[in-house]
Scaffold this motif. Structure first.
Motif, PDB file in Angstrom:
ATOM      1  N   ASP A   1     -14.027 -92.200  -4.399  1.00  0.00           N
ATOM      2  CA  ASP A   1     -15.090 -91.626  -3.575  1.00  0.00           C
ATOM      3  C   ASP A   1     -16.369 -92.408  -3.854  1.00  0.00           C
ATOM      4  O   ASP A   1     -16.934 -92.289  -4.940  1.00  0.00           O
ATOM      5  CB  ASP A   1     -15.290 -90.147  -3.899  1.00  0.00           C
ATOM      6  CG  ASP A   1     -16.386 -89.510  -3.048  1.00  0.00           C
ATOM      7  OD1 ASP A   1     -16.998 -90.228  -2.232  1.00  0.00           O
ATOM      8  OD2 ASP A   1     -16.639 -88.304  -3.206  1.00  0.00           O
ATOM      9  N   PRO A   2     -16.840 -93.211  -2.907  1.00  0.00           N
ATOM     10  CA  PRO A   2     -18.024 -94.040  -3.169  1.00  0.00           C
ATOM     11  C   PRO A   2     -19.271 -93.243  -3.511  1.00  0.00           C
ATOM     12  O   PRO A   2     -20.173 -93.748  -4.179  1.00  0.00           O
ATOM     13  CB  PRO A   2     -18.203 -94.822  -1.853  1.00  0.00           C
ATOM     14  CG  PRO A   2     -17.517 -93.992  -0.822  1.00  0.00           C
ATOM     15  CD  PRO A   2     -16.356 -93.367  -1.532  1.00  0.00           C
ATOM     16  N   HIS A   3     -19.322 -91.985  -3.055  1.00  0.00           N
ATOM     17  CA  HIS A   3     -20.515 -91.173  -3.298  1.00  0.00           C
ATOM     18  C   HIS A   3     -20.521 -90.550  -4.693  1.00  0.00           C
ATOM     19  O   HIS A   3     -21.524 -89.980  -5.106  1.00  0.00           O
ATOM     20  CB  HIS A   3     -20.637 -90.103  -2.216  1.00  0.00           C
ATOM     21  CG  HIS A   3     -20.722 -90.689  -0.840  1.00  0.00           C
ATOM     22  ND1 HIS A   3     -21.865 -91.271  -0.343  1.00  0.00           N
ATOM     23  CD2 HIS A   3     -19.775 -90.847   0.123  1.00  0.00           C
ATOM     24  CE1 HIS A   3     -21.633 -91.741   0.879  1.00  0.00           C
ATOM     25  NE2 HIS A   3     -20.371 -91.489   1.177  1.00  0.00           N
ATOM     26  N   ARG A   4     -19.410 -90.682  -5.406  1.00  0.00           N
ATOM     27  CA  ARG A   4     -19.379 -90.247  -6.800  1.00  0.00           C
ATOM     28  C   ARG A   4     -19.557 -91.433  -7.744  1.00  0.00           C
ATOM     29  O   ARG A   4     -19.626 -91.264  -8.953  1.00  0.00           O
ATOM     30  CB  ARG A   4     -18.049 -89.535  -7.097  1.00  0.00           C
ATOM     31  CG  ARG A   4     -17.907 -88.178  -6.394  1.00  0.00           C
ATOM     32  CD  ARG A   4     -16.502 -87.643  -6.534  1.00  0.00           C
ATOM     33  NE  ARG A   4     -16.092 -87.535  -7.937  1.00  0.00           N
ATOM     34  CZ  ARG A   4     -14.834 -87.462  -8.346  1.00  0.00           C
ATOM     35  NH1 ARG A   4     -13.858 -87.523  -7.446  1.00  0.00           N
ATOM     36  NH2 ARG A   4     -14.548 -87.341  -9.627  1.00  0.00           N
ATOM     37  N   MET A   5     -19.616 -92.625  -7.176  1.00  0.00           N
ATOM     38  CA  MET A   5     -19.858 -93.819  -7.969  1.00  0.00           C
ATOM     39  C   MET A   5     -21.357 -94.043  -8.139  1.00  0.00           C
ATOM     40  O   MET A   5     -22.158 -93.603  -7.309  1.00  0.00           O
ATOM     41  CB  MET A   5     -19.239 -95.058  -7.295  1.00  0.00           C
ATOM     42  CG  MET A   5     -17.731 -95.048  -7.222  1.00  0.00           C
ATOM     43  SD  MET A   5     -17.077 -96.506  -6.345  1.00  0.00           S
ATOM     44  CE  MET A   5     -17.546 -97.818  -7.474  1.00  0.00           C
ATOM     45  N   ASP A   6     -21.737 -94.713  -9.199  1.00  0.00           N
ATOM     46  CA  ASP A   6     -23.130 -95.098  -9.397  1.00  0.00           C
ATOM     47  C   ASP A   6     -23.534 -96.030  -8.250  1.00  0.00           C
ATOM     48  O   ASP A   6     -22.823 -96.988  -7.931  1.00  0.00           O
ATOM     49  CB  ASP A   6     -23.280 -95.814 -10.747  1.00  0.00           C
ATOM     50  CG  ASP A   6     -24.676 -96.342 -10.962  1.00  0.00           C
ATOM     51  OD1 ASP A   6     -25.576 -95.533 -11.237  1.00  0.00           O
ATOM     52  OD2 ASP A   6     -24.869 -97.574 -10.844  1.00  0.00           O
TER      53      ASP A   6
ATOM     54  N   ASP B   1     -13.364-101.406   3.531  1.00  0.00           N
ATOM     55  CA  ASP B   1     -12.900-100.877   4.816  1.00  0.00           C
ATOM     56  C   ASP B   1     -13.622 -99.605   5.241  1.00  0.00           C
ATOM     57  O   ASP B   1     -13.384 -99.076   6.332  1.00  0.00           O
ATOM     58  CB  ASP B   1     -11.393-100.600   4.763  1.00  0.00           C
ATOM     59  CG  ASP B   1     -10.575-101.888   4.763  1.00  0.00           C
ATOM     60  OD1 ASP B   1     -11.130-102.940   5.143  1.00  0.00           O
ATOM     61  OD2 ASP B   1      -9.390-101.843   4.367  1.00  0.00           O
ATOM     62  N   LEU B   2     -14.505 -99.075   4.380  1.00  0.00           N
ATOM     63  CA  LEU B   2     -15.271 -97.882   4.735  1.00  0.00           C
ATOM     64  C   LEU B   2     -16.206 -98.182   5.907  1.00  0.00           C
ATOM     65  O   LEU B   2     -16.659 -99.314   6.074  1.00  0.00           O
ATOM     66  CB  LEU B   2     -16.100 -97.401   3.537  1.00  0.00           C
ATOM     67  CG  LEU B   2     -15.336 -96.848   2.333  1.00  0.00           C
ATOM     68  CD1 LEU B   2     -16.289 -96.631   1.155  1.00  0.00           C
ATOM     69  CD2 LEU B   2     -14.632 -95.538   2.692  1.00  0.00           C
TER      70      LEU B   2
ATOM     71  N   GLU C   1     -20.525 -93.276   6.300  1.00  0.00           N
ATOM     72  CA  GLU C   1     -20.902 -93.014   4.912  1.00  0.00           C
ATOM     73  C   GLU C   1     -22.403 -92.753   4.772  1.00  0.00           C
ATOM     74  O   GLU C   1     -22.821 -91.961   3.931  1.00  0.00           O
ATOM     75  CB  GLU C   1     -20.493 -94.196   4.022  1.00  0.00           C
ATOM     76  CG  GLU C   1     -19.007 -94.513   4.035  1.00  0.00           C
ATOM     77  CD  GLU C   1     -18.137 -93.342   3.611  1.00  0.00           C
ATOM     78  OE1 GLU C   1     -18.565 -92.578   2.728  1.00  0.00           O
ATOM     79  OE2 GLU C   1     -17.043 -93.201   4.176  1.00  0.00           O
ATOM     80  N   SER C   2     -23.216 -93.411   5.593  1.00  0.00           N
ATOM     81  CA  SER C   2     -24.672 -93.250   5.482  1.00  0.00           C
ATOM     82  C   SER C   2     -25.147 -91.874   5.917  1.00  0.00           C
ATOM     83  O   SER C   2     -26.265 -91.465   5.593  1.00  0.00           O
ATOM     84  CB  SER C   2     -25.386 -94.319   6.317  1.00  0.00           C
ATOM     85  OG  SER C   2     -25.162 -94.115   7.701  1.00  0.00           O
TER      86      SER C   2
ATOM     87  N   TRP D   1     -26.392 -98.801   2.601  1.00  0.00           N
ATOM     88  CA  TRP D   1     -25.247 -98.894   3.512  1.00  0.00           C
ATOM     89  C   TRP D   1     -25.530 -99.854   4.666  1.00  0.00           C
ATOM     90  O   TRP D   1     -24.616-100.493   5.199  1.00  0.00           O
ATOM     91  CB  TRP D   1     -24.872 -97.516   4.034  1.00  0.00           C
ATOM     92  CG  TRP D   1     -24.189 -96.691   2.995  1.00  0.00           C
ATOM     93  CD1 TRP D   1     -24.729 -95.672   2.269  1.00  0.00           C
ATOM     94  CD2 TRP D   1     -22.848 -96.852   2.522  1.00  0.00           C
ATOM     95  NE1 TRP D   1     -23.808 -95.178   1.370  1.00  0.00           N
ATOM     96  CE2 TRP D   1     -22.645 -95.881   1.506  1.00  0.00           C
ATOM     97  CE3 TRP D   1     -21.803 -97.710   2.852  1.00  0.00           C
ATOM     98  CZ2 TRP D   1     -21.433 -95.760   0.829  1.00  0.00           C
ATOM     99  CZ3 TRP D   1     -20.590 -97.588   2.177  1.00  0.00           C
ATOM    100  CH2 TRP D   1     -20.412 -96.621   1.185  1.00  0.00           C
ATOM    101  N   ALA D   2     -26.813 -99.992   5.032  1.00  0.00           N
ATOM    102  CA  ALA D   2     -27.158-100.957   6.084  1.00  0.00           C
ATOM    103  C   ALA D   2     -26.904-102.386   5.611  1.00  0.00           C
ATOM    104  O   ALA D   2     -26.399-103.222   6.373  1.00  0.00           O
ATOM    105  CB  ALA D   2     -28.624-100.783   6.483  1.00  0.00           C
ATOM    106  N   VAL D   3     -27.240-102.676   4.362  1.00  0.00           N
ATOM    107  CA  VAL D   3     -26.969-104.008   3.811  1.00  0.00           C
ATOM    108  C   VAL D   3     -25.463-104.247   3.755  1.00  0.00           C
ATOM    109  O   VAL D   3     -24.974-105.334   4.090  1.00  0.00           O
ATOM    110  CB  VAL D   3     -27.595-104.162   2.411  1.00  0.00           C
ATOM    111  CG1 VAL D   3     -27.160-105.481   1.768  1.00  0.00           C
ATOM    112  CG2 VAL D   3     -29.112-104.095   2.490  1.00  0.00           C
TER     113      VAL D   3
END
Length: 294
Positions: free
Chosen positions: A224-229, A269-270, A275-276, A286-288
Motif C-alpha cells: 500500500d503506497p499510502h502506508r509507505m514513507d 503501474d499505479l 492515488e492523488s 504524484w504529479a511528478v
C-alpha cells in the motif's frame, strides 16, 4: 536471444556485486560490525536526522545510487538521471512545504495540467533547492510539473527560457556529498582529457541507503503506497526514472531480485490520478510520478 543474454549479464553482475560486498565485509572485520547500529536504532537515527553529515536530500540519494563506487562518476550511457534529479528537486520542495499544485476547481484537471504554485518562499537551506524555488516563485504565469522538469533540465527550444536551466547539478551534488564526508574528490586522466571524479569514501552511508530501498520492497513491503514513507516511495520512483534503481538491487540473490522488481512494477503501474485523490497524500509528489510514468 538478446534479452536472454542481457538477463545472464544481469545475473553475473548481481553475483559479482554480492561477492564484492562479502569480501568488503570480511576486510572490515568484526570491529565495524559491532559499530553498526541495530535496525531500530538506524531507523530512529534516520527519523530524527540528528547527524548533519548523513542527512541526504532526494537528489543526493539518487546520485549516490548512480555513482560508481571506485570510479566516482555515473554511467556515460545514462541519459535519464538529469531529468530524474530535477524531479527530485520538485518533490523535495513539496515535502518541505514549499510547493503545491494549484487547486483543481469544480472541473477537476489532470495532475499534469495543473500548475505548480509556490506555497512558501522560506529558504530550504540548500543552494540548488533555493535556486529552483526562486525560479518557480518568480515565473508568471505558473508552469506545470512537466514543464518545470524540462526547463530546469534545459530541455527547451525557447531561448528566452534557457535561463531556467540549473547547471552542473551532478557536480554540485557531488560536492555536497564530499562536504558530508560521503565522497572524496580526485582527478582522473582519460587520455584526451582530465575529469574530476568523486569516489566513495563512506561505504556505510551508501549501504544503509541501499538497505532501505531493498527492505522497502522485500522485508518491509506493505502493498500500500499510502502506508509507505513518502520520501522512500518517491526515492524508489525517481531512482527507477533515473535508471539507477538496478544498482540497489544488484547485490540481491536471483529470487529476491525478481520479487523486488515485481513489487516495483506494482508501484509503477499505479494510477497517479487515482492515488492523488486518497487521504493523506501529496498531490505534487504524484504529479511528478505521473510525469515520469505517463
Amino acid at each position: 536471444m538478446t534479452s536472454l543474454t542481457q538477463r545472464s549479464s544481469g545475473l553475473v553482475q548481481r553475483r559479482t556485486e554480492a561477492s564484492r560486498s562479502a569480501a568488503a565485509d570480511k576486510e572490515r572485520g568484526s570491529g565495524d560490525e559491532e559499530s553498526e547500529p541495530r535496525r531500530g536504532e538506524e531507523q530512529e537515527e534516520d527519523d530524527k536526522g540528528d547527524s548533519k553529515e548523513t542527512r541526504l536530500t532526494l537528489m543526493e540519494e539518487v546520485l549516490l545510487l548512480g555513482l560508481k563506487d571506485r570510479e566516482g562518476y555515473t554511467s556515460f550511457w545514462n541519459d535519464c538521471i538529469s531529468s530524474g534529479l530535477r524531479g527530485c528537486m520538485l518533490i523535495e520542495l513539496a515535502l518541505r512545504g514549499r510547493l503545491q499544485l494549484e487547486a483543481c476547481g469544480m472541473r477537476r484537471k489532470s495532475l499534469l495540467a495543473r500548475k505548480v504554485i509556490c506555497k512558501s518562499d522560506a529558504p530550504a537551506g540548500d543552494v540548488l533547492l533555493d535556486e529552483a524555488l526562486k525560479h518557480i516563485k518568480e515565473t508568471q504565469p505558473p508552469e506545470t510539473v512537466q514543464s518545470w522538469i524540462e526547463l530546469l533540465s534545459g530541455e527547451t527550444w525557447n531561448p528566452l527560457k534557457l535561463h531556467y536551466q540549473l547547471r552542473n547539478v551532478r557536480e554540485r551534488l557531488a560536492k555536497n556529498l564530499v562536504e558530508k564526508g560521503v565522497l572524496t574528490t580526485e582527478k582522473q586522466n582519460f587520455l584526451l582529457f582530465d575529469m574530476t571524479t568523486h569516489p566513495l569514501t563512506n561505504n556505510n552511508i551508501k549501504q544503509r541507503l541501499i538497505k532501505r530501498v531493498q527492505e522497502a520492497v522485500l522485508e518491509k513491503w506493505v502493498n500500500d503506497p499510502h502506508r509507505m514513507d513518502k520520501r522512500l516511495l518517491a526515492l524508489i520512483f525517481l531512482a527507477h526514472s533515473s535508471d539507477v534503481l538496478e544498482n540497489a538491487f544488484a547485490p540481491l540473490l536471483d529470487d529476491q531480485y525478481d520479487l523486488a522488481m515485481k513489487r516495483v512494477r506494482l508501484l509503477l503501474d499505479l494510477d497517479p490520478e487515482v492515488e492523488s485523490m486518497k487521504t493523506n497524500t501529496n498531490e505534487l509528489v504524484w504529479a511528478v510520478m505521473a510525469a515520469f510514468t505517463k
